[in-house]
Design an enzyme around this catalytic site. Structure first.
Site, mmCIF file in Angstrom:
data_model
loop_
_atom_site.group_PDB
_atom_site.id
_atom_site.type_symbol
_atom_site.label_atom_id
_atom_site.label_comp_id
_atom_site.label_asym_id
_atom_site.label_seq_id
_atom_site.Cartn_x
_atom_site.Cartn_y
_atom_site.Cartn_z
ATOM 1 N N HIS A 134 7.752 7.910 49.991
ATOM 2 C CA HIS A 134 7.656 6.757 50.882
ATOM 3 C C HIS A 134 7.961 7.129 52.337
ATOM 4 O O HIS A 134 8.735 8.052 52.619
ATOM 5 C CB HIS A 134 8.618 5.661 50.424
ATOM 6 C CG HIS A 134 10.063 6.099 50.465
ATOM 7 N ND1 HIS A 134 10.855 5.955 51.585
ATOM 8 C CD2 HIS A 134 10.840 6.682 49.523
ATOM 9 C CE1 HIS A 134 12.057 6.436 51.342
ATOM 10 N NE2 HIS A 134 12.072 6.881 50.088
ATOM 11 N N HIS A 143 -2.462 20.362 55.715
ATOM 12 C CA HIS A 143 -2.738 20.716 54.319
ATOM 13 C C HIS A 143 -1.418 20.718 53.554
ATOM 14 O O HIS A 143 -0.531 21.523 53.837
ATOM 15 C CB HIS A 143 -3.404 22.094 54.241
ATOM 16 C CG HIS A 143 -3.889 22.452 52.866
ATOM 17 N ND1 HIS A 143 -4.754 23.494 52.640
ATOM 18 C CD2 HIS A 143 -3.648 21.909 51.640
ATOM 19 C CE1 HIS A 143 -5.011 23.590 51.344
ATOM 20 N NE2 HIS A 143 -4.348 22.636 50.722
#
Length: 205
Positions: A134, A143
Site C-alpha cells: 500500500h 522495473h
C-alpha cells in the site's frame, strides 16, 4: 478488439505476448524492431522495422516489450507517440487494488500483488510474483523484478531497477536511476544514481 503492436522482439516480448492473450482486451497484430530489416508476414502477424512506426501510429495501440528501462525511455522520446496510444497490460492472475492506479505502457506480470493507494507510473514493469504494498509510488520507466517485495510507503524514482528477490522496508525512498541488487534488503534510503547490494544493502564498491 483493439489492435496492438509490440515494440521489441526479444525474450521479454514472449511473456508480454502471453499476457495479451490472457487479458483478452487487445489483439496482437505485429512487431516492430530495429533488428527487422524489411517488412514480412508470418503466422498472421506482420514484422517491420521500428523506424516505420509512423505507418501504424494512427490506428494501433503499442507496448514496448523491452526490459531495459533506458531503452524504453529512449524509444518513447524518439518516436513521440501520444501516451494514450500505449496499452496497459495486466495478467489476470495479478491482484490489483481498485484503489491503486497503473499508468500507460506499463506491464503487470503474473501473480503480482499491488495494494491500496499505490501509484504505478508509465512504461514500468512489475514482474512476476512481485509484491508492491500500500501507498507506494513507482515512477515512470521503473522495473520491479520477479519476486521483489516492497513494503508500505516505498517510493521508487524514475528509471530505477529493483532486482530479483530483493526486499525494501517501509517508507524507504529509492532514488532515480538507481539499482537495488538481486536479493538485497534495503533498510534506508538509496540516493539517485547509486547501486546497492547485500543485506543490509550497502553501496557497491
Amino acid at each position: 478488439m483493439k489492435q496492438l503492436i509490440m515494440i521489441g522482439k526479444g525474450g521479454h516480448s514472449k511473456v508480454i505476448r502471453d499476457i495479451i492473450l490472457a487479458q483478452g482486451e487487445y489483439q496482437l497484430v505485429g512487431y516492430l524492431d530495429n533488428a527487422i530489416e524489411s517488412y514480412y508476414e508470418q503466422d498472421d502477424l506482420f514484422f517491420d522495422n521500428l523506424n516505420n512506426i509512423n505507418k501504424y501510429s494512427s490506428d494501433h495501440f503499442f507496448i514496448i516489450a523491452i526490459g531495459n528501462n533506458h531503452v524504453r525511455e529512449k524509444i518513447v522520446l524518439k518516436y513521440g507517440l501520444n501516451i494514450e496510444q500505449f496499452a496497459t497490460l495486466i495478467h489476470p492472475s495479478a491482484i490489483i487494488s481498485p484503489f491503486s492506479s497503473i499508468g500507460r505502457g506499463t506491464v503487470v506480470m503474473p501473480l503480482v500483488v499491488i495494494n491500496a493507494d499505490t501509484r504505478i507510473g508509465n512504461h514500468a514493469i512489475v514482474n512476476s510474483g512481485a509484491v508492491v504494498e500500500h501507498d507506494n509510488v513507482i515512477e515512470d520507466y521503473v522495473h520491479i523484478s520477479p519476486g521483489a517485495l516492497l513494503a508500505g510507503g516505498v517510493t521508487v524514482g524514475e528509471l530505477a531497477h529493483v532486482a530479483i528477490g530483493s526486499n525494501v522496508l517501509p517508507q524507504v525512498k529509492i532514488g532515480s536511476n538507481s539499482i537495488v541488487g538481486a536479493g538485497a534488503t534495503v533498510i534506508e534510503d538509496v540516493p539517485s544514481e547509486q547501486t546497492v547490494i547485500g543485506t543490509p544493502a550497502k553501496p557497491k564498491e
